[in-house]
Design an enzyme around this catalytic site. Sequence first.
Site, PDB file in Angstrom:
ATOM      1  N   SER A 225      59.615 -31.795 -43.113  1.00 57.58           N
ATOM      2  CA  SER A 225      59.150 -32.585 -41.817  1.00 57.58           C
ATOM      3  C   SER A 225      58.029 -33.639 -42.250  1.00 57.58           C
ATOM      4  O   SER A 225      57.677 -33.544 -43.194  1.00 57.58           O
ATOM      5  CB  SER A 225      58.722 -31.462 -40.822  1.00 57.58           C
ATOM      6  OG  SER A 225      59.664 -30.581 -40.422  1.00 57.58           O
ATOM      7  N   SER A 263      65.102 -31.857 -40.234  1.00 59.38           N
ATOM      8  CA  SER A 263      63.656 -32.363 -40.492  1.00 59.38           C
ATOM      9  C   SER A 263      63.006 -32.363 -38.897  1.00 59.38           C
ATOM     10  O   SER A 263      63.787 -32.410 -37.987  1.00 59.38           O
ATOM     11  CB  SER A 263      63.542 -33.656 -41.132  1.00 59.38           C
ATOM     12  OG  SER A 263      64.288 -34.653 -40.130  1.00 59.38           O
ATOM     13  N   ASP A 265      60.602 -34.644 -37.222  1.00 58.11           N
ATOM     14  CA  ASP A 265      59.760 -35.950 -37.635  1.00 58.11           C
ATOM     15  C   ASP A 265      59.156 -36.453 -36.053  1.00 58.11           C
ATOM     16  O   ASP A 265      60.038 -36.801 -35.414  1.00 58.11           O
ATOM     17  CB  ASP A 265      60.783 -37.191 -37.908  1.00 58.11           C
ATOM     18  CG  ASP A 265      61.266 -36.561 -39.421  1.00 58.11           C
ATOM     19  OD1 ASP A 265      60.483 -36.409 -40.158  1.00 58.11           O
ATOM     20  OD2 ASP A 265      62.704 -36.297 -39.365  1.00 58.11           O
TER      21      ASP A 265
END
Length: 334
Positions: A225, A263, A265
Site C-alpha cells: 500500500s 494495494s 492507495d
Amino acid sequence: MNAFRDARLSLGQLPPGAGGTLADVPGVRVGHHTIAHGEGANAIRTGVTAILPPGDPYAEPLPAGVFVLHGHGKALGLWQILHLGELETPILLTNTLAVPRCADALLTWTLARHPSARSVNPVVLECNDGRLSAIEARPVTEGDALAALGAGAEHVEEGCVGAGTGMVAFGLKSGIGTASRAVGSFTVGALALPNMGRREDLRPPPGLPAPARASPPDQQGATGSLIVVLATNAPLSPEQLSRLARRASLGAARTGAPATTESGDFTVAFSIGWRIPRGVERIPMELIADRSPTMGGLYRAAAEATEEAIYSALVAATPLAGRDGQVVPTVVRP
C-alpha cells in the site's frame, strides 16, 4: 531539508518550500512514536505517526478531500470527508491491525478538549508491516497513539520512525518521507508512507543509483500500500482538494508504484486556508478559480511533492533487522 535534498538530489519544475517538508505549511506538525523491541519471530517493528493541523480541528474543521486509487485498505473516517468535506481530527498513520486503537486515541484526544462532543470522525490510515514486525501481536496501544499526538513538532523526522518503522517499498527499506513545493505565496506539502512495489518496479530519479534486481524476484512486493497526506495553505474547496489528492497518484506513478489488486492507495488532502466553524450557516471565503494558472501550479506541486516524498522515504531509511532476523537492503545514497 528532507533526506532527498540533503543527498543533493532534485526533481520537478517547482521549487521546494523553505524546509522541504509537510511542515512548510504553516502550523502543521508531525509526531512519531516508534515501537521496536524483541527478536526472531516475535520482533516488533512498528509505530504511529500523527499529522496535526493548526488550531482546533474539532471546533473549526478544515476543508479536506480524499482520493482512493485502489481500496484494499482499512482506512477509517474517509466517508465523512468525502461527503462533508471536513477534517475534524488529526490524522494518524499506523499498521493494519492498529487502526481501531488509534481511533480510540483520537476519540480520547478530542473528548479531552470537547467533553460535550457526541460525534467524532477519527481519521486513521494504515499500511501492513507484517513482513518485518509481528503485527499479529497487536503491540500498538491507545497510549502509543497519544504519544505520537503529543510529539507533534515542526521538524519532520523521516525514515524508520513511527508508522514507517516496518515499511518496505520496491524491495528496499522504506519509512516516512516528506517534501514540499512552493506555488507563489502558497505551499503544498506531502508526507508519504510507501509500502509497495518490487525492485523491478522502481524508477529511480537522476542521481540515485538503480538498485540491483532481486534474485529471485521479490513476490511480496507485488502487494502493498501507499498512503499520502497533502496539506496546503491555498484556500481550496473540498472538491478542489479531492482533485489535488488525485494528482498524488501521478507522482507515485513516476516512482513506479504499481497500485496492484491488493494495494490500498489512499490520499487525504486538507487546507489551512480557511475554516468551517461548527454550526455556522454561511461561510465567507475567497477560493482559487478552477481554471486558473495557480490551480494548475498546485496540481503540479501535489504530484512533484508526492514523488519526492516517496524517494525521500527510501533515502532516509536505515538498516533494520525485522522478524526472523530479516534485513531488507537500503537504497544506495549518491
